[in-house]
Design a protein around this motif. Structure first.
Motif, PDB file in Angstrom:
ATOM      1  N   ASN A   1      -1.173   9.471  -3.901  1.00 18.21           N
ATOM      2  CA  ASN A   1       0.280   9.582  -4.152  1.00 18.21           C
ATOM      3  C   ASN A   1       0.641   8.430  -4.942  1.00 18.21           C
ATOM      4  O   ASN A   1       0.410   7.493  -4.586  1.00 18.21           O
ATOM      5  CB  ASN A   1       0.980   9.625  -2.710  1.00 18.21           C
ATOM      6  CG  ASN A   1       2.503   9.932  -2.740  1.00 18.21           C
ATOM      7  OD1 ASN A   1       2.927  10.547  -4.091  1.00 18.21           O
ATOM      8  ND2 ASN A   1       3.176   9.746  -1.890  1.00 18.21           N
ATOM      9  N   ASN A   2       1.250   8.632  -6.124  1.00 17.93           N
ATOM     10  CA  ASN A   2       1.418   7.665  -7.058  1.00 17.93           C
ATOM     11  C   ASN A   2       0.496   6.595  -7.392  1.00 17.93           C
ATOM     12  O   ASN A   2       0.552   5.657  -7.541  1.00 17.93           O
ATOM     13  CB  ASN A   2       2.742   6.799  -6.405  1.00 17.93           C
ATOM     14  CG  ASN A   2       3.786   7.571  -6.318  1.00 17.93           C
ATOM     15  OD1 ASN A   2       4.193   8.520  -7.030  1.00 17.93           O
ATOM     16  ND2 ASN A   2       4.807   7.215  -5.349  1.00 17.93           N
ATOM     17  N   ASN A   3      -0.591   7.380  -7.845  1.00 19.55           N
ATOM     18  CA  ASN A   3      -1.879   6.709  -8.296  1.00 19.55           C
ATOM     19  C   ASN A   3      -2.523   5.741  -7.063  1.00 19.55           C
ATOM     20  O   ASN A   3      -2.987   4.774  -7.307  1.00 19.55           O
ATOM     21  CB  ASN A   3      -1.716   5.997  -9.374  1.00 19.55           C
ATOM     22  CG  ASN A   3      -1.986   6.782 -10.650  1.00 19.55           C
ATOM     23  OD1 ASN A   3      -2.362   7.978 -10.501  1.00 19.55           O
ATOM     24  ND2 ASN A   3      -1.239   6.336 -11.708  1.00 19.55           N
ATOM     25  N   ARG A   4      -2.067   6.034  -5.788  1.00 23.96           N
ATOM     26  CA  ARG A   4      -2.622   5.023  -4.661  1.00 23.96           C
ATOM     27  C   ARG A   4      -3.628   6.048  -3.877  1.00 23.96           C
ATOM     28  O   ARG A   4      -3.102   7.332  -3.525  1.00 23.96           O
ATOM     29  CB  ARG A   4      -1.533   4.620  -3.837  1.00 23.96           C
ATOM     30  CG  ARG A   4      -0.485   3.510  -4.456  1.00 23.96           C
ATOM     31  CD  ARG A   4      -1.287   2.211  -4.651  1.00 23.96           C
ATOM     32  NE  ARG A   4      -0.360   1.360  -5.367  1.00 23.96           N
ATOM     33  CZ  ARG A   4      -0.853   0.069  -5.371  1.00 23.96           C
ATOM     34  NH1 ARG A   4      -1.845  -0.291  -4.803  1.00 23.96           N
ATOM     35  NH2 ARG A   4       0.054  -0.587  -5.907  1.00 23.96           N
TER      36      ARG A   4
ATOM     37  N   VAL B   1      -3.869   8.161  11.920  1.00 28.10           N
ATOM     38  CA  VAL B   1      -4.256   7.090  11.404  1.00 28.10           C
ATOM     39  C   VAL B   1      -4.286   7.103   9.892  1.00 28.10           C
ATOM     40  O   VAL B   1      -4.843   8.031   9.626  1.00 28.10           O
ATOM     41  CB  VAL B   1      -5.639   6.362  12.240  1.00 28.10           C
ATOM     42  CG1 VAL B   1      -5.921   5.182  11.637  1.00 28.10           C
ATOM     43  CG2 VAL B   1      -5.576   6.271  13.496  1.00 28.10           C
ATOM     44  N   THR B   2      -3.698   5.874   9.317  1.00 32.60           N
ATOM     45  CA  THR B   2      -3.882   6.064   7.805  1.00 32.60           C
ATOM     46  C   THR B   2      -4.616   4.476   7.327  1.00 32.60           C
ATOM     47  O   THR B   2      -4.477   3.648   8.300  1.00 32.60           O
ATOM     48  CB  THR B   2      -2.425   5.997   7.258  1.00 32.60           C
ATOM     49  OG1 THR B   2      -1.728   4.766   7.649  1.00 32.60           O
ATOM     50  CG2 THR B   2      -1.842   7.294   7.543  1.00 32.60           C
ATOM     51  N   ARG B   3      -5.183   4.642   6.240  1.00 32.41           N
ATOM     52  CA  ARG B   3      -5.896   3.413   5.526  1.00 32.41           C
ATOM     53  C   ARG B   3      -5.686   3.510   4.108  1.00 32.41           C
ATOM     54  O   ARG B   3      -5.968   4.459   3.451  1.00 32.41           O
ATOM     55  CB  ARG B   3      -7.225   3.338   5.998  1.00 32.41           C
ATOM     56  CG  ARG B   3      -7.876   2.035   5.108  1.00 32.41           C
ATOM     57  CD  ARG B   3      -9.106   1.768   5.848  1.00 32.41           C
ATOM     58  NE  ARG B   3      -9.605   0.540   4.961  1.00 32.41           N
ATOM     59  CZ  ARG B   3     -10.144  -0.553   5.457  1.00 32.41           C
ATOM     60  NH1 ARG B   3     -10.353  -0.472   6.669  1.00 32.41           N
ATOM     61  NH2 ARG B   3     -10.513  -1.408   4.665  1.00 32.41           N
ATOM     62  N   ILE B   4      -4.991   2.421   3.677  1.00 34.39           N
ATOM     63  CA  ILE B   4      -4.502   2.295   2.169  1.00 34.39           C
ATOM     64  C   ILE B   4      -5.990   1.857   1.417  1.00 34.39           C
ATOM     65  O   ILE B   4      -6.621   0.967   1.949  1.00 34.39           O
ATOM     66  CB  ILE B   4      -3.259   1.660   1.890  1.00 34.39           C
ATOM     67  CG1 ILE B   4      -2.293   2.187   2.208  1.00 34.39           C
ATOM     68  CG2 ILE B   4      -3.221   1.505   0.172  1.00 34.39           C
ATOM     69  CD1 ILE B   4      -0.842   1.441   2.338  1.00 34.39           C
ATOM     70  N   LEU B   5      -6.548   2.724   0.601  1.00 39.73           N
ATOM     71  CA  LEU B   5      -7.745   2.385  -0.080  1.00 39.73           C
ATOM     72  C   LEU B   5      -7.619   1.580  -1.440  1.00 39.73           C
ATOM     73  O   LEU B   5      -8.393   0.917  -1.839  1.00 39.73           O
ATOM     74  CB  LEU B   5      -8.572   3.659  -0.310  1.00 39.73           C
ATOM     75  CG  LEU B   5      -8.920   4.238   0.973  1.00 39.73           C
ATOM     76  CD1 LEU B   5      -9.426   5.799   0.683  1.00 39.73           C
ATOM     77  CD2 LEU B   5      -9.711   3.738   1.866  1.00 39.73           C
ATOM     78  N   GLY B   6      -6.496   1.679  -2.260  1.00 42.11           N
ATOM     79  CA  GLY B   6      -6.308   1.110  -3.456  1.00 42.11           C
ATOM     80  C   GLY B   6      -6.013   2.130  -4.601  1.00 42.11           C
ATOM     81  O   GLY B   6      -5.762   3.258  -4.065  1.00 42.11           O
ATOM     82  N   LYS B   7      -5.920   1.473  -5.669  1.00 41.15           N
ATOM     83  CA  LYS B   7      -5.564   2.611  -6.830  1.00 41.15           C
ATOM     84  C   LYS B   7      -6.561   3.550  -7.300  1.00 41.15           C
ATOM     85  O   LYS B   7      -7.907   3.010  -7.054  1.00 41.15           O
ATOM     86  CB  LYS B   7      -5.025   1.687  -8.169  1.00 41.15           C
ATOM     87  CG  LYS B   7      -3.840   1.063  -7.951  1.00 41.15           C
ATOM     88  CD  LYS B   7      -3.555   0.471  -9.311  1.00 41.15           C
ATOM     89  CE  LYS B   7      -1.981  -0.375  -8.920  1.00 41.15           C
ATOM     90  NZ  LYS B   7      -1.485  -0.976 -10.402  1.00 41.15           N
TER      91      LYS B   7
END
Length: 51
Positions: A25-28, A42-48
């Motif tokens: 989503n939005n290059n994320r 559960v979510t985890r943000i990984l980076g661009k």
């Protein structure tokens, strides 16, 4: 493709390993799955994302 990630479960208040899928989503990039103990998302943000 489901892979295993480590993320923080807000309901259990602990870090848990979960199997999830990657959403963009939005290059994320974000791994999203269910907690194996309580079933909460559960979510985890990984980076661009690579362009």
């Amino acid at each position: 493709m489901a892979e295993t990630y480590n993320g923080y479960c807000v309901k259990c208040r602990e870090k848990r390993d979960f199997s999830g899928e990657i959403h963009e989503n939005n290059n994320r990039r974000m791994a999203k799955g269910k907690c194996p103990t309580c079933g909460t998302t559960v979510t985890r943000i990984l980076g661009k994302a690579k362009v």
